[in-house]
Write a protein that holds these residues in place. Structure first.
Motif, PDB file in Angstrom:
ATOM      1  N   TYR A   1       0.616   7.544   1.505  1.00 22.58           N
ATOM      2  CA  TYR A   1       0.709   7.021   0.083  1.00 22.58           C
ATOM      3  C   TYR A   1       2.048   6.657  -0.143  1.00 22.58           C
TER       4      TYR A   1
ATOM      5  N   ARG B   1       2.158   8.547  -7.702  1.00 27.30           N
ATOM      6  CA  ARG B   1       1.866   8.246  -6.220  1.00 27.30           C
ATOM      7  C   ARG B   1       0.312   7.872  -6.012  1.00 27.30           C
ATOM      8  N   GLU B   2       0.363   6.830  -5.119  1.00 29.72           N
ATOM      9  CA  GLU B   2      -1.005   5.951  -5.014  1.00 29.72           C
ATOM     10  C   GLU B   2      -1.381   6.030  -3.472  1.00 29.72           C
ATOM     11  N   LEU B   3      -2.682   5.918  -3.144  1.00 33.16           N
ATOM     12  CA  LEU B   3      -2.933   5.877  -1.983  1.00 33.16           C
ATOM     13  C   LEU B   3      -2.712   4.439  -1.291  1.00 33.16           C
TER      14      LEU B   3
END
Length: 111
Positions: free
Chosen positions: A37, A45-47
Motif C-alpha cells: 500500500y 492510504r491506497e492499495l
C-alpha cells in the motif's frame, strides 16, 4: 512476534526504477495474501498491489504495467519492482499481511 520491515525506498528521477523489499518474520508467510500500500502526503492510504499464496496478483490501475509484485516464500520476503516511476508515485510504501503493517519506506520521484 510478527515483524514486517520494508527497505529499498529513496529518491529517483522520473522514469527511473526502484525495488522495494519487505522482510517478514514471526508468521507462516507462505499461507497469506500479502500486499503493498502507499500513502502520499495529505492523502488516504491506497492499495498498490497484492499477491496471494498461490501467486495470483492484483494491481491498482495506476500502476498496472509499471509495477510488479512478487514473493519469495523461502526467504519470507515480499518485493515490489517499480519501473517508469512518475512524480505521482511519491509516497510512503507499506507492506501488509493480515492486520500487520511495516513501518514504511519513503519513495520520492522527482520530475
Amino acid at each position: 512476534q510478527v515483524q514486517l520491515v520494508e527497505s529499498g525506498g529513496g529518491l529517483v528521477q522520473g522514469g527511473g526504477s526502484l525495488r522495494l523489499s519487505c522482510a517478514a518474520s514471526g508468521m507462516m508467510f507462505r499461507i497469506y495474501t500479502v500486499g503493498w500500500y502507499r500513502q502520499a502526503e495529505e492523502k488516504q492510504r491506497e492499495l498498490v498491489a497484492t499477491i496471494t499464496s498461490g501467486g495470483s496478483t492484483n494491481y491498482a490501475d495506476s500502476v498496472k504495467g509499471r509495477f510488479t509484485i512478487s514473493r519469495d516464500n523461502a526467504k519470507t520476503t515480499l518485493y515490489l519492482q517499480m519501473n517508469s516511476l512518475k512524480p505521482d508515485d511519491t509516497a510512503v510504501y507499506y507492506c501488509n499481511v493480515e492486520v500487520y503493517w511495516g513501518q514504511g519506506t519513503k519513495v520520492t520521484v522527482s520530475s
